[in-house]
Structures are given as C-alpha cells and as structure tokens.
Design an enzyme around this catalytic site. Structure first.
Site, short mmCIF file in Angstrom:
data_model
loop_
_atom_site.label_atom_id
_atom_site.label_comp_id
_atom_site.label_asym_id
_atom_site.label_seq_id
_atom_site.Cartn_x
_atom_site.Cartn_y
_atom_site.Cartn_z
N GLY A 120 -6.62 -11.51 3.52
CA GLY A 120 -6.51 -10.26 2.83
C GLY A 120 -6.72 -9.91 1.53
CG ASP B 114 -5.98 -13.02 8.08
OD1 ASP B 114 -6.29 -12.33 9.12
OD2 ASP B 114 -5.63 -12.90 7.05
CG PHE C 105 0.09 -12.33 1.69
CD1 PHE C 105 0.50 -11.60 0.52
CD2 PHE C 105 -0.07 -13.58 1.22
CE1 PHE C 105 0.74 -12.05 -0.69
CE2 PHE C 105 -0.15 -14.19 -0.20
CZ PHE C 105 0.45 -13.39 -1.04
CB SER D 133 6.29 -2.46 0.27
OG SER D 133 5.90 -1.11 -0.39
CE1 TYR E 172 3.66 -1.77 5.20
CE2 TYR E 172 4.19 -0.14 3.56
CZ TYR E 172 3.86 -1.44 3.96
OH TYR E 172 3.50 -2.38 2.88
CE LYS F 199 5.61 -5.07 4.66
NZ LYS F 199 4.95 -6.45 4.63
CE1 TYR G 175 4.41 -8.84 -3.33
CE2 TYR G 175 2.81 -7.73 -1.72
CZ TYR G 175 3.35 -8.93 -2.25
OH TYR G 175 3.29 -10.06 -1.50
CG PHE G 176 6.26 -0.86 -7.99
CD1 PHE G 176 7.24 -2.11 -7.85
CD2 PHE G 176 6.88 0.26 -8.09
CE1 PHE G 176 8.41 -1.52 -7.87
CE2 PHE G 176 8.16 0.61 -8.05
CZ PHE G 176 9.05 -0.61 -7.69
CG ASN H 22 -5.01 5.26 4.35
OD1 ASN H 22 -5.15 6.14 4.93
ND2 ASN H 22 -4.90 4.01 4.92
CG ASP I 267 2.02 10.97 -2.23
OD1 ASP I 267 2.37 10.19 -1.38
OD2 ASP I 267 1.16 11.66 -2.55
P1 NAD Z 1 -4.55 -6.74 3.89
O1 NAD Z 1 -4.54 -5.93 5.01
O2 NAD Z 1 -5.70 -6.85 3.14
O3 NAD Z 1 -3.91 -8.36 4.37
C1 NAD Z 1 -3.10 -8.49 5.33
C2 NAD Z 1 -3.84 -9.68 6.15
O4 NAD Z 1 -3.01 -10.04 7.29
C3 NAD Z 1 -5.02 -9.53 6.75
O5 NAD Z 1 -5.93 -10.44 6.31
C4 NAD Z 1 -4.79 -9.28 8.07
O6 NAD Z 1 -6.30 -9.44 9.06
C5 NAD Z 1 -3.96 -10.20 8.45
N1 NAD Z 1 -3.18 -9.77 9.68
C6 NAD Z 1 -2.72 -8.53 10.00
N2 NAD Z 1 -2.02 -8.53 11.37
C7 NAD Z 1 -1.87 -10.09 11.81
C8 NAD Z 1 -1.36 -10.87 12.62
N3 NAD Z 1 -0.61 -10.19 13.63
N4 NAD Z 1 -1.57 -12.10 12.72
C9 NAD Z 1 -2.12 -12.81 11.52
N5 NAD Z 1 -2.84 -12.05 10.47
C10 NAD Z 1 -2.36 -10.73 10.51
O7 NAD Z 1 -3.22 -6.04 3.02
P2 NAD Z 1 -2.68 -6.75 1.41
O8 NAD Z 1 -2.94 -5.34 0.77
O9 NAD Z 1 -3.28 -7.77 1.26
O10 NAD Z 1 -1.10 -6.39 1.99
C11 NAD Z 1 -0.64 -8.03 2.14
C12 NAD Z 1 0.88 -7.67 2.36
O11 NAD Z 1 1.45 -6.96 1.28
C13 NAD Z 1 1.09 -6.59 3.63
O12 NAD Z 1 2.40 -7.33 4.18
C14 NAD Z 1 1.57 -5.48 2.87
O13 NAD Z 1 2.28 -4.59 3.73
C15 NAD Z 1 2.26 -5.84 1.62
N6 NAD Z 1 1.96 -4.92 0.76
C16 NAD Z 1 0.78 -4.30 0.33
C17 NAD Z 1 0.70 -3.35 -0.52
C18 NAD Z 1 -0.59 -2.84 -1.14
O14 NAD Z 1 -0.51 -1.75 -1.69
N7 NAD Z 1 -1.72 -3.51 -0.82
C19 NAD Z 1 1.97 -2.72 -1.37
C20 NAD Z 1 3.04 -3.27 -1.00
C21 NAD Z 1 3.33 -4.53 0.17
N1 UFG Z 2 -3.67 10.07 -4.55
C1 UFG Z 2 -4.47 10.94 -4.56
N2 UFG Z 2 -5.59 11.31 -3.88
C2 UFG Z 2 -5.92 9.96 -3.01
C3 UFG Z 2 -5.12 9.04 -2.55
C4 UFG Z 2 -4.06 9.19 -3.40
O1 UFG Z 2 -4.26 11.92 -5.32
O2 UFG Z 2 -6.84 10.30 -2.14
C5 UFG Z 2 -2.51 9.83 -5.26
C6 UFG Z 2 -1.24 9.97 -4.43
O3 UFG Z 2 -0.81 11.41 -4.16
C7 UFG Z 2 -0.26 9.23 -5.46
C8 UFG Z 2 -1.18 8.26 -6.13
O4 UFG Z 2 -2.60 8.76 -5.88
O5 UFG Z 2 0.11 10.24 -6.32
C9 UFG Z 2 -1.12 6.75 -5.35
O6 UFG Z 2 -1.23 7.05 -4.00
P1 UFG Z 2 -1.44 5.67 -3.12
O7 UFG Z 2 -1.81 6.26 -1.70
O8 UFG Z 2 -2.66 4.80 -3.99
O9 UFG Z 2 -0.26 4.71 -3.13
P2 UFG Z 2 1.26 5.28 -2.61
O10 UFG Z 2 2.28 5.10 -4.21
O11 UFG Z 2 1.33 6.25 -2.14
O12 UFG Z 2 1.73 4.04 -1.75
C10 UFG Z 2 1.22 2.53 -1.95
C11 UFG Z 2 1.03 2.11 -0.41
C12 UFG Z 2 2.48 2.17 -0.02
C13 UFG Z 2 3.24 1.44 -0.74
C14 UFG Z 2 3.29 1.65 -2.16
C15 UFG Z 2 4.16 1.01 -3.15
O13 UFG Z 2 0.31 3.24 0.40
O14 UFG Z 2 2.46 1.36 1.38
O15 UFG Z 2 1.80 2.04 -2.66
O16 UFG Z 2 3.51 -0.41 -2.97
F1 UFG Z 2 4.36 1.25 -0.38
#
Ligand code: NAD
Ligand code: UFG
Length: 355
Positions: free
Chosen positions: A11, A32, A89, A133, A157, A161, A185-186, A206, A304
């Site tokens: 991922g 994965d 992850f 998160s 979600y 977590k 993570y932020f 999203n 938000d």
């Molecule tokens: P991602 O979706 O790119 O990576 C997740 C990976 O897990 C993918 O490769 C997916 O195929 C794999 N996966 C999902 N379900 C599975 C299962 N049942 N068995 C095996 N593999 C599986 O997401 P990411 O952005 O790399 O996030 C990684 C982690 O960090 C996640 O746990 C997510 O909740 C957490 N996180 C992400 C963010 C963000 O904004 N990206 C913020 C905070 C926390």
């Molecule tokens: N935003 C827009 N337009 C869009 C998407 C987002 O204006 O199309 C704005 C949101 O309102 C927010 C900012 O951009 O003010 C960031 O939004 P994101 O959706 O990129 O991120 P969030 O902070 O809402 O949430 C993300 C992940 C959560 C995670 C969080 C902290 O979606 O799962 O970051 O890691 F928990």
C-alpha cells in the site's frame, strides 16, 4: 539485519516504508491481499532499492484475518532468520465507507489485528509497530494535539483503530516482553522523489492531496473546498501534512528504538507540527506542478474539524528524529508521481466513478 514482516506492505505507506527498510539492509516479508494496492508497487520499489534487494524481499499474498496465511508469511522468512518484528499497515481506511460498512471495518481492522497478534504470540515474536491515526482525537479541543489528548473517535474507522490501541494496551499489560509502538499518523502525503511509487487511491479520492493532484493532471475538473468559514486564518480547514518519506523514516526509527530499548508500549504522534490550510495546499500544488488547480468553495463536510495539528515533541525526543520535508517538497514529489503515472499503477479500476 532484522527480519521483518510488513502487513499491507504494497500500500501507500507500506511501500515507502518497505523501500526505506530494504535500503537500511533489512530482510522483509510482505503480507498483502492487494485489496487496495497493486503488486506493481513492490516491483517498482525493488527497482529503486537496487540489485541486491530482491533476495531480501519475499511476497506472501494473503489475508491478515486468515491464520494459515499468517503462518505462511512467518514461514516465508529466510532460513535461520525468523521474523523478529512486525509492522502492521494492513487495514481499511476510508472514513465514509466505514460509516456504511462498519462490520467490514471491525472485521479487517480489529479482527485482522487480533489474528495477527495471536500469530505473533504463537511464533514468539513480540515486537510490533502499529499504524494508528490522528482520527482517534476526533474533534480536538487542544491544537497542537499531544498524545495525552482524549481518545474520542467519531466514526467506525476511528472506533476500530481505538479498539486496536486498547487491545495493545491489554496485551502489553498481560505479558512481559512486548515491544509495541502505536504511531498516530496525521496526514501522510507526497511520494518517493523518483515518482516511481506513490498513492494510488481507487475511485474518487476522499482525501485532499490525491484529489488536488488529479485536478492538476486533468483527471478531475475542479476541487471542492469543504468550507470557507472555519475559524482559521483563511477560512479553510487546517491539517498537519507529513511527507510519506518522513513517515517511512519514522517507522525505521521506531523499530530501531523498540529493538534497542527495554520492552515498552510507545504511543507517538507522527506529524510535522506545521498546519497548512486547504487553500495553501492548492496554491503550493499549483506552483509545484505549473498547472492550474481550479476550485470552488462548498459547504463544510460533516465530521470535519477546523484544525488538526500534531504536537510532535514526544516523537522527536523518543525517536531522535524530526520531519525534514516541507509542503513544497510534498507537492513536488506528489507531482513527480502523479504526472508520470496519471492513472496510478494502471490497474483495472472497477470503482472509478463510485465512492
Ligand atoms: P493503503 O490502503 O494504501 O494500504 C493498506 C494495505 O493493506 C493495502 O496494500 C491493502 O491491499 C492491504 N490490506 C487491506 N486489507 C487487508 C487484509 N485483510 N489482509 C492483508 N492485506 C490487506 O493505506 P495506507 O494509506 O498505506 O495506510 C496504511 C495504514 O495506515 C492503514 O492501517 C491506515 O488505517 C493507516 N493510516 C493511514 C492514513 C492515511 O491518511 N493514509 C492516516 C492514518 C493512518
Ligand atoms: N478537503 C476538501 N476537499 C476535498 C477533500 C478534503 O476541502 O475534496 C479538506 C477537508 O475538509 C480537510 C482537509 O481538506 O479540511 C483534509 O482532508 P482529508 O480528507 O485529506 O484528511 P482528513 O484530515 O479529513 O482525514 C485524513 C484521513 C483520516 C485520518 C486523518 C488523520 O482521511 O482517516 O487524515 O490521519 F484519520
């Protein structure tokens, strides 16, 4: 050299972290099921890691919820080098989807983590870095947010977590020897500077950053800015964006800390400590890409917060590292990825146009 199991290693964050760990000389097994990723990310990170890395990466296709798949992944470690640590992850991460399908989120995020922890216990492996998160903080009362802020998630979600964090608390209290880092993570963004690996969301993104990138590259017409009336300097929402390479390096540092210190449960924010508004991100991305990013101001998105920024002091102190890359680099590297790969890894995208 340490033998490490990385769940979800194909991922977005997992692939960048796997690259950093291969470059540091470690040996990896990636487990994965490719539910939200492509094996192409692994092929490309091997290219970046250089010719000797291939022998140190094993891919185990499988699901963290399935015991046999976990056993197979542990057994895939090189002979004489059992898995010493796990970076977890794998999970589902779309807030909106979690509201519609809570069972799926509890199943994969909590059920999968429980199954993984049981497998670790059976294997005698007690070192874990867990992807948590900032979503746990819900609507923060205090910004910058310290790790001691109340845990009050506001969607399934986030609940899943928080439940895993609680399980890790219970587990480490139940038995000596666990070395666990819960990394909150932020907002991880950007890509490897080569533009070869990056974030490849399925369907309509999203999150702000991939949406802005897709507008710049011409895949989407305009960004909707969710709210221009927040109590922030320019009225748009403020977040703490962290370059995915800084995040990946944070994982390496967390692992080094766990393996070199006494067993412990560490809970750390991973963010830059700097807040940027949506309109600042739009301007920075337009400047880095040289492409216009048209946008319109629309209503606030439900759920938000106005502002979410990490207090990164504890992570800096415990891990001995700080983030190094600012918003301009996040946009430059995100653009390197997006412009070279306008359709991501080019996998079939059945959800295109969906959620
Ligand atoms: P991602 O979706 O790119 O990576 C997740 C990976 O897990 C993918 O490769 C997916 O195929 C794999 N996966 C999902 N379900 C599975 C299962 N049942 N068995 C095996 N593999 C599986 O997401 P990411 O952005 O790399 O996030 C990684 C982690 O960090 C996640 O746990 C997510 O909740 C957490 N996180 C992400 C963010 C963000 O904004 N990206 C913020 C905070 C926390
Ligand atoms: N935003 C827009 N337009 C869009 C998407 C987002 O204006 O199309 C704005 C949101 O309102 C927010 C900012 O951009 O003010 C960031 O939004 P994101 O959706 O990129 O991120 P969030 O902070 O809402 O949430 C993300 C992940 C959560 C995670 C969080 C902290 O979606 O799962 O970051 O890691 F928990």
């Amino acid at each position: 050299m340490t033998s490490i199991l990385i769940t979800g290693g194909a991922g977005f964050i997992g692939s960048h972290t796997a690259l950093v760990l291969l470059e540091a000389g470690h040996s990896l097994v990636v487990l994965d099921n490719f539910a939200n990723s492509s094996p192409e990310s692994l092929r490309r990170l091997l290219e970046l890691a250089g010719p000797d890395a291939e022998a140190r990466l094993t891919v185990a296709t499988g699901d963290i919820r399935i015991r046999d798949d976990l056993e197979r992944a542990f057994a895939a470690a090189p002979a004489g080098q059992p898995i010493e640590a796990v970076i977890h992850f794998a999970g589902l991460k779309a807030v909106g989807e979690s509201v519609q399908h809570p069972l799926r989120y509890w199943d994969v995020n909590l059920g999968g983590s429980r199954q993984l922890l049981a497998a670790m216990q059976a294997q005698g492996c007690r070192t874990l870095v867990f992807s948590s998160s900032a979503t746990l903080y819900g609507m923060p009362e205090q910004v910058p947010i310290p790790e001691t802020a109340p845990i009050r998630p506001i969607n399934p979600y986030g609940h899943s977590k928080a439940a895993v964090e609680q399980l890790l608390d219970d587990l480490s209290a139940s038995e000596a020897g666990w070395r666990i880092a819960r990394l909150r993570y932020f907002n991880p963004v950007g890509a490897h500077p080569s533009g070869r690996i990056g974030e490849d969301p399925r369907g309509i993104p999203n999150n702000l950053f991939p949406f802005v990138s897709q507008v710049a590259v011409g895949r989407r017409e305009r960004l909707q800015v969710f709210g221009g009336d927040w109590p922030t300097a320019d009225g748009s929402g403020v977040r703490d964006y962290i370059h995915v390479m800084d995040l990946a390096e944070g994982h390496r540092a967390a692992l080094d800390t766990l393996l070199s210190e006494e067993p412990q449960l560490l809970t750390l924010n991973l963010g830059s400590g700097q807040g940027h508004s949506v309109l600042e991100v739009v301007a920075a991305f337009a400047s880095a890409s040289g492409c216009p990013v048209p946008y319109e101001l629309v209503a606030r998105r439900p759920g938000d917060a106005a502002s979410s920024v990490a207090d990164p002091a504890l992570a800096a102190q415990r891990l001995g590292c700080r983030t190094r890359r600012g918003l301009a680099e996040m946009c430059r590297d995100g653009w390197a990825w997006q412009s070279a790969n306008p359709n991501g890894y080019g996998t079939a995208n059945p959800l295109e146009g969906g959620g």
